[in-house]
Motif scaffolding. Structure first.
Motif, PDB file in Angstrom:
ATOM      1  N   PRO A  80      70.495 -23.870 -24.699  1.00  0.00           N
ATOM      2  CA  PRO A  80      70.827 -24.099 -23.439  1.00  0.00           C
ATOM      3  C   PRO A  80      69.775 -23.752 -22.499  1.00  0.00           C
ATOM      4  O   PRO A  80      70.733 -23.603 -21.050  1.00  0.00           O
ATOM      5  N   ILE A  81      68.903 -23.439 -22.271  1.00  0.00           N
ATOM      6  CA  ILE A  81      68.150 -23.063 -20.914  1.00  0.00           C
ATOM      7  C   ILE A  81      67.475 -24.299 -19.940  1.00  0.00           C
ATOM      8  O   ILE A  81      66.390 -24.848 -20.738  1.00  0.00           O
ATOM      9  N   PRO A  82      68.089 -24.048 -18.663  1.00  0.00           N
ATOM     10  CA  PRO A  82      67.358 -25.225 -18.385  1.00  0.00           C
ATOM     11  C   PRO A  82      66.035 -25.025 -18.252  1.00  0.00           C
ATOM     12  O   PRO A  82      65.467 -23.964 -17.553  1.00  0.00           O
ATOM     13  N   SER A  83      65.105 -25.952 -17.824  1.00  0.00           N
ATOM     14  CA  SER A  83      64.196 -25.969 -17.769  1.00  0.00           C
ATOM     15  C   SER A  83      63.205 -25.575 -16.539  1.00  0.00           C
ATOM     16  O   SER A  83      62.490 -24.215 -16.949  1.00  0.00           O
ATOM     17  N   LEU A  84      64.429 -25.567 -15.599  1.00  0.00           N
ATOM     18  CA  LEU A  84      63.536 -25.289 -14.573  1.00  0.00           C
ATOM     19  C   LEU A  84      63.633 -23.882 -14.327  1.00  0.00           C
ATOM     20  O   LEU A  84      62.847 -23.191 -13.477  1.00  0.00           O
ATOM     21  N   ALA A  85      64.184 -23.010 -15.216  1.00  0.00           N
ATOM     22  CA  ALA A  85      64.291 -21.746 -14.785  1.00  0.00           C
ATOM     23  C   ALA A  85      63.117 -20.982 -14.984  1.00  0.00           C
ATOM     24  O   ALA A  85      63.190 -19.713 -15.135  1.00  0.00           O
ATOM     25  N   TRP A  86      62.499 -21.483 -16.537  1.00  0.00           N
ATOM     26  CA  TRP A  86      60.795 -20.820 -16.306  1.00  0.00           C
ATOM     27  C   TRP A  86      60.093 -20.860 -15.409  1.00  0.00           C
ATOM     28  O   TRP A  86      58.634 -20.704 -15.954  1.00  0.00           O
ATOM     29  N   VAL A  87      60.284 -21.679 -14.571  1.00  0.00           N
ATOM     30  CA  VAL A  87      59.203 -22.427 -13.549  1.00  0.00           C
ATOM     31  C   VAL A  87      58.824 -20.568 -12.730  1.00  0.00           C
ATOM     32  O   VAL A  87      57.161 -20.531 -13.071  1.00  0.00           O
ATOM     33  N   PRO A  88      59.475 -19.655 -12.537  1.00  0.00           N
ATOM     34  CA  PRO A  88      58.958 -18.513 -11.741  1.00  0.00           C
ATOM     35  C   PRO A  88      58.419 -17.567 -13.058  1.00  0.00           C
ATOM     36  O   PRO A  88      56.992 -17.548 -12.251  1.00  0.00           O
ATOM     37  N   VAL A  89      58.624 -17.571 -13.815  1.00  0.00           N
ATOM     38  CA  VAL A  89      57.845 -16.665 -15.234  1.00  0.00           C
ATOM     39  C   VAL A  89      56.623 -17.592 -15.634  1.00  0.00           C
ATOM     40  O   VAL A  89      55.522 -17.071 -15.492  1.00  0.00           O
ATOM     41  N   PHE A  90      56.362 -18.964 -15.589  1.00  0.00           N
ATOM     42  CA  PHE A  90      55.450 -20.036 -15.402  1.00  0.00           C
ATOM     43  C   PHE A  90      54.410 -19.590 -14.727  1.00  0.00           C
ATOM     44  O   PHE A  90      53.207 -19.535 -14.211  1.00  0.00           O
ATOM     45  N   ILE A  91      54.881 -19.371 -12.880  1.00  0.00           N
ATOM     46  CA  ILE A  91      53.940 -19.659 -12.711  1.00  0.00           C
ATOM     47  C   ILE A  91      54.105 -18.360 -12.361  1.00  0.00           C
ATOM     48  O   ILE A  91      52.239 -18.068 -11.868  1.00  0.00           O
ATOM     49  N   LEU A  92      54.608 -16.940 -12.914  1.00  0.00           N
ATOM     50  CA  LEU A  92      53.417 -15.491 -12.956  1.00  0.00           C
ATOM     51  C   LEU A  92      52.371 -15.663 -13.993  1.00  0.00           C
ATOM     52  O   LEU A  92      51.747 -15.092 -13.548  1.00  0.00           O
ATOM     53  N   TRP A  93      53.403 -16.335 -14.818  1.00  0.00           N
ATOM     54  CA  TRP A  93      51.288 -16.061 -15.662  1.00  0.00           C
ATOM     55  C   TRP A  93      50.118 -17.626 -15.771  1.00  0.00           C
ATOM     56  O   TRP A  93      49.533 -16.466 -16.030  1.00  0.00           O
ATOM     57  N   PHE A  94      50.542 -18.226 -15.362  1.00  0.00           N
ATOM     58  CA  PHE A  94      49.687 -19.212 -15.262  1.00  0.00           C
ATOM     59  C   PHE A  94      49.423 -20.182 -13.838  1.00  0.00           C
ATOM     60  O   PHE A  94      48.128 -20.432 -13.478  1.00  0.00           O
ATOM     61  N   GLY A  95      50.036 -19.357 -12.862  1.00  0.00           N
ATOM     62  CA  GLY A  95      49.283 -19.594 -11.258  1.00  0.00           C
ATOM     63  C   GLY A  95      50.389 -20.567 -11.148  1.00  0.00           C
ATOM     64  O   GLY A  95      50.497 -21.488 -11.565  1.00  0.00           O
ATOM     65  N   LEU A  96      50.295 -20.875  -9.330  1.00  0.00           N
ATOM     66  CA  LEU A  96      50.667 -22.272  -9.254  1.00  0.00           C
ATOM     67  C   LEU A  96      49.909 -23.159  -9.819  1.00  0.00           C
ATOM     68  O   LEU A  96      49.101 -23.039  -9.764  1.00  0.00           O
ATOM     69  N   GLY A  97      50.264 -24.779 -10.087  1.00  0.00           N
ATOM     70  CA  GLY A  97      50.275 -25.797 -10.108  1.00  0.00           C
ATOM     71  C   GLY A  97      50.563 -26.894 -11.204  1.00  0.00           C
ATOM     72  O   GLY A  97      51.381 -26.341 -12.122  1.00  0.00           O
ATOM     73  N   ASP A  98      49.097 -27.231 -11.552  1.00  0.00           N
ATOM     74  CA  ASP A  98      49.278 -28.230 -12.437  1.00  0.00           C
ATOM     75  C   ASP A  98      49.766 -28.324 -14.084  1.00  0.00           C
ATOM     76  O   ASP A  98      50.388 -28.087 -14.982  1.00  0.00           O
ATOM     77  N   ILE A  99      49.356 -26.358 -14.987  1.00  0.00           N
ATOM     78  CA  ILE A  99      50.117 -25.852 -15.962  1.00  0.00           C
ATOM     79  C   ILE A  99      51.111 -25.741 -15.842  1.00  0.00           C
ATOM     80  O   ILE A  99      52.022 -26.356 -16.635  1.00  0.00           O
ATOM     81  N   VAL A 100      51.748 -25.440 -14.951  1.00  0.00           N
ATOM     82  CA  VAL A 100      53.475 -24.953 -14.414  1.00  0.00           C
ATOM     83  C   VAL A 100      54.095 -26.139 -15.049  1.00  0.00           C
ATOM     84  O   VAL A 100      54.877 -26.344 -15.964  1.00  0.00           O
ATOM     85  N   THR A 101      53.693 -27.196 -14.623  1.00  0.00           N
ATOM     86  CA  THR A 101      54.510 -28.283 -14.064  1.00  0.00           C
ATOM     87  C   THR A 101      54.544 -29.342 -15.676  1.00  0.00           C
ATOM     88  O   THR A 101      55.130 -29.364 -16.491  1.00  0.00           O
ATOM     89  N   ALA A 102      53.041 -28.769 -16.434  1.00  0.00           N
ATOM     90  CA  ALA A 102      53.193 -29.733 -17.641  1.00  0.00           C
ATOM     91  C   ALA A 102      53.689 -29.120 -18.619  1.00  0.00           C
ATOM     92  O   ALA A 102      54.201 -29.766 -19.696  1.00  0.00           O
ATOM     93  N   LEU A 103      53.763 -27.233 -18.336  1.00  0.00           N
ATOM     94  CA  LEU A 103      54.415 -26.739 -19.689  1.00  0.00           C
ATOM     95  C   LEU A 103      55.689 -27.237 -19.070  1.00  0.00           C
ATOM     96  O   LEU A 103      56.474 -26.547 -19.928  1.00  0.00           O
ATOM     97  N   ILE A 104      55.740 -27.386 -17.884  1.00  0.00           N
ATOM     98  CA  ILE A 104      57.386 -27.478 -18.256  1.00  0.00           C
ATOM     99  C   ILE A 104      58.536 -28.390 -17.822  1.00  0.00           C
ATOM    100  O   ILE A 104      59.403 -28.662 -18.702  1.00  0.00           O
ATOM    101  N   VAL A 105      57.846 -29.196 -18.188  1.00  0.00           N
ATOM    102  CA  VAL A 105      57.732 -30.895 -18.885  1.00  0.00           C
ATOM    103  C   VAL A 105      57.442 -30.921 -20.060  1.00  0.00           C
ATOM    104  O   VAL A 105      59.079 -30.950 -21.150  1.00  0.00           O
TER     105      VAL A 105
END
Lengths: 254, 265
Positions: free
Chosen positions: A97-122
């Motif tokens: 039930p957690i929308p994938s986009l909710a993880w974007v800020p967390v993933f940005i902190l962990w992996f930095g801006l860019g392709d990895i975050v986008t691919a992981l959100i997908v």
């Protein structure tokens, strides 16, 4: 039917054009259709649109492929092994039930801006439809088929290849379809938030800063077109060459 | 998910709870180990108790409830707009040829575009803030509602309509007693899909639209200060709201539809 559709679309276009030209709204915010068309042609001709499309597609495909590689086997195994099901299902139902986009800020902190975050959100967005459909599909395989195959001396390998996989395939294809729809939504959102320099989501969001409504609309057309093409051409033909041909489901719609 | 129940029946309640809790305990332990191993900076990968502390602190201070309330209000606002407009348009499309001709092409073109792609356009037209967020959520979740309502009205059996007319039902009674009940299962499915859609994009919309309160904004804003514990606490609240939607709303609707359809007594 086709003629009516065309008439409606022409009428809508004319209405929009009249509104755009009437001068009630600022011209930057409501660009005329020829302007949108010209922008689209320009973007395609100078190659930028192609780059945006390929970046977005590459990210979507990475995440989507990862979701298939992880979700599909896991879902199938969950359908066969009770202990695994007991372990994964509670986690999946808490994360789903957690929308994938909710993880974007967390993933940005962990992996930095860019392709990895986008691919992981997908990946996150596509994972659950894949997993759940594979799991449901395996459980929906008629037990009589399993017993019949077992009685005819099929080993575990043959059982898997000849009975379980084909029997699960309609569900798997539904899963792929849903997973792709989710991925497509997720990639656009993730690109807007975890912006890099390329990508369809980024281009739309970036255009907002410069009030380029024509660029936005041109990109919207491309995004819609690609989504539609995948849904109809890729998954439609995938369905035709597999489950329809094997007679697993009837061709019901249209 | 229903299919699990029969298996669980002969297990005691305690065992079921233990079985469902075990995966979370294992994951929490793994997380804890990773956090203390010092592979990642503690600021970015806080241990479980830090996240729990943040959750409690923000809840007691009333900050988290305020964010959650705003998110839920926005969700309801957008969804109510979508429900009213979507059902109205869907029914019109199902009953009148002209409405079908006008709306069907537009809806078919608008629906496959991911909802968030419209966000910048809405922000440009309606400005940053609540208005854009609610309108966008409503706009996006209206599509499944329109489609399903339209299908439902078309699926009402012609025989029922004709026999009601033959028995002298006027338009209003025809609508209230035949078309609406007949289309209801489809409409409910549409509402369920619409609400799920609304939920999925709302968090993203809150991040983009710079609304003053809301869970999406809380998470996105914490990024600036590297408050990973606050982010994770926000995500936990998002999961709770999502689960509540699923258990309290979706499953109820589903049960209701199944009963109505006569698939289950």
């Amino acid at each position: 039917m086709v003629r009516r559709t065309v008439v409606t679309l022409l009428a809508a276009a004319a209405l929009y054009e009249a509104a755009a030209r009437s001068g009630i709204f600022p011209a930057v915010l409501v660009p005329t259709l020829p302007k949108v068309a010209r922008t689209l042609v320009n973007l395609v001709q100078d190659g930028t649109m192609l780059w945006h499309v390929s970046y977005t597609l590459a990210r979507v495909m990475c995440g989507f492929a990862l979701a298939i590689v992880v979700g599909l086997p896991l879902g199938i195994l969950m359908g066969r092994i009770r202990a695994l099901e007991n372990f994964v299902m509670p986690l999946a139902s808490a994360l789903m039930p957690i929308p994938s986009l909710a993880w974007v800020p967390v993933f940005i902190l962990w992996f930095g801006l860019g392709d990895i975050v986008t691919a992981l959100i997908v990946f996150y967005a596509a994972m659950f439809p894949m997993l759940l459909n594979a799991w449901t599909g395996v459980r929906a395989v008629n037990p009589i088929w399993l017993r019949a195959a077992g009685a005819m001396g099929a080993g575990e390998g043959a059982l898997f290849r000849k009975v379980i996989i084909p029997g699960t395939l309609p569900f798997i294809i539904t899963g792929l379809r849903q997973a792709f729809q989710r991925s497509w939504i997720a990639v656009i959102g993730a690109e807007m938030l975890a912006a890099s320099d390329w990508g369809l989501g980024w281009v739309i969001f970036d255009a907002k800063e410069f009030l380029n409504a024509d660029v936005m609309m041109a990109s919207l057309i491309v995004i819609g077109g690609i989504g539609y093409a995948f849904e109809r051409l890729v998954f439609g033909s995938l369905e035709r060459i597999t489950v329809l041909r094997w007679g697993m489901v009837q061709a019901a719609k249209s | 998910m229903k299919a699990q129940v029969p298996v669980a029946q002969h297990e005691s309640r305690l065992r079921v709870i233990a079985r469902n809790a075990l995966p979370f305990v294992v994951v929490a332990a793994a997380w804890e180990a990773l956090a203390y191993a010092g592979v990642f900076p503690a600021r970015l990968f806080p241990p479980v108790e830090t996240v729990a502390a943040a959750l409690v602190r923000l809840t007691v201070a009333g900050i988290l409830p305020h964010h959650a309330l705003d998110t839920v209000l926005r969700l309801s606002g957008g969804f109510i707009l979508a429900a009213i407009a979507g059902v109205a348009v869907g029914i019109a499309m199902g009953r009148w040829r002209l409405a079908e001709d006008v709306f069907l092409p537009l809806v078919s073109i608008g629906a496959p575009i991911p909802g968030l792609a419209y966000a910048p356009l809405f922000l440009l037209w309606f400005g940053l803030g609540n208005l854009s967020a609610v309108l966008l959520v409503g706009f996006v979740s209206a599509f499944p509602i329109i489609f399903n309502t339209w299908t439902g009205v078309k699926a009402v059996k012609e025989v029922w309509v004709r026999s009601a007319q033959a028995m002298g039902a006027d338009n209003r009674r025809l609508f209230r007693h035949i078309i609406l009940p007949g289309a209801l299962p489809y409409i409910l499915t549409g509402l369920r899909l619409g609400l799920a859609q609304a939920w999925r994009i709302l968090v993203g919309v809150e991040m983009l639209a710079a609304v003053p309160w809301g869970l999406g904004w809380l998470i996105f804003g914490s990024r600036e200060f590297l408050n990973t514990d606050v982010m994770l606490a926000g995500i936990i609240v998002i999961a709770i709201i999502g689960l509540a939607l699923e258990k309290l709303v979706f499953q109820r609707i589903e049960d209701f539809t199944i009963v109505r359809w006569g698939m289950m007594k």
